[in-house]
Design an enzyme around this catalytic site. Sequence first.
Site: not given
Length: 558
Positions: A73, A75, A96, A107, A275, A303, A384, A412
């Site tokens: 998200k 990214t 954030r 993470k 969140a 999220f 991907f 990405w």
Amino acid sequence: MSYKTDIEIAESIKMESIETIAEGAGIARSDLELYGDFKAKVSFTAFDKVKEQPNGKLILVSAISPTPAGEGKTTTVVGLGDGLKRIGKKTMIALREPSLGPVFGIKGGAAGGGYAQVVPMQDINLHFTGDFHAISAANNLLAAMIDNHIHQGNELNIDTRKITWKRVVDMNDRQLRHIVNGLNGGKNGVPREDGFDITVASEIMAILCLSNNIEELKEKVRSIIIGYTALDEPVTAGQLNAQGAMTALLKDALKPNLVQTLEKTPALIHGGPFANIAHGCNSIMATKLALKYADYTVTEAGFGADLGAEKFIDIKSRMAGIAPDAAVVVATVRALKMHGGIAKTELNEENVQAVELGLPNLLKHLQNMQEVFGIPAVVAINKFPADTQAELNIIKKECERLGVKVVLSDVWAKGGAGAENLAHEVVKLCEMKSTLKHPYNLEDSITAKIEKLVQKVYGGKGIELTKEAERDIMRLESLGFDKFPICMAKTQYSLSDDPTKLGAPKDFNLLIQKVKVSAGAGFLVVLTGTIMTMPGLPQKPAAEGIDVTSAGQITGLF
């Protein structure tokens, strides 16, 4: 094929001075407080200069219910911001700040990834401009003043068994969840049970992110309930005369932080509430600043659309007086396979049936955006290498039945160039009519608000209240907090309160364990289970892979 790591990519790009970035955004040098060459705080004077200007367009990025496969998200937010800039739009992003706990835990950081990052990523992921330290200090000052008041005679008659305010530290440290303090005799305080939360779970974090100015910040701090008397009367930070000193510690932290993306798009990184236990959005101050200085602002909510996006709509939008013009719902083929019941070890194999079985989760989040919240939406499929055309086609086919376009995002690997198609689609959506809708009214009863969230946003049947939750609701109604919005604390992994129920479960009841008030932040926290407010480190924490060279270069951050 070998790929550069995020930190290697970040270090390979030459950054512009932050003054140049600000100038491009229209922010004067006199409105900056520099923190070195590449980051700065934006002074309150910058708001005053543009307060009469109309807002630009606001794009809210959300996602499906998260899985271990990852969705990307943040990214996507960074890449979309760069993509909008590439097609000629004056753009800013608002995100954030990362917490040190996840950075050193499992993470990792939260500055995007690949060629869609905000920089300097090392600074952003570590101490940055000290905002979280200021929040920790203000939180812990209040804790110290509570215990000092009790030690000095307890004029307010605080019941030490009913103190709800905890100390915080911005680190994953399970050892501190439950402690006993004030030991070793009368000179060292009054013994009592206590505990620590992680800084991002502090109500101070939520207050900072929901304040429009210093005066509002101070008033919200004054209203914090720290515990109760023996007669169950609430005791506030204002009664302890703590609000002035706490606001002094938070004064500079309230100013948004300006940095840049790898492609030199201005980025405001400010605040970072959880969140699930809080509302999961960056600060009102940062979002409002971006809306005044840019034609397009891209922001995110934590999220999936059942948690972060719902709280953006029901809490942040209400308090800030702003509304998204368009929404992006991020998904990956891999994550949809997991929602379809496939193990993480099998995600690289084509499985159209698993994608199809996982699609109801995406479709429910889209329904929330378009029908429940009234925001036009597009789906961004974060690409991907193992994705197949057949898998992508089934996603496109099902979303188009709802009138939603699906766009492949390759940020990405390609940065803003991988988001140009998504940027064009978002611009189209921003020209459509968007009428913000709320799942409940503030005038509804507490129980009705919770029921409407479950039925409209989660797709459930109803709620079950424990005896404790029933008592909580009665007390909160008697104290006059029944008109506050709801901040639902539930698992992020499922639309239900059971993290094992993937996809889009139906006909379930949500078990409400407790309801408590964050009186300073201005919302009610509804707990549906055990929500971890002080995480622990994993068996092999990310901290083990982080190091510093003799030249002072940090390695191993991701």
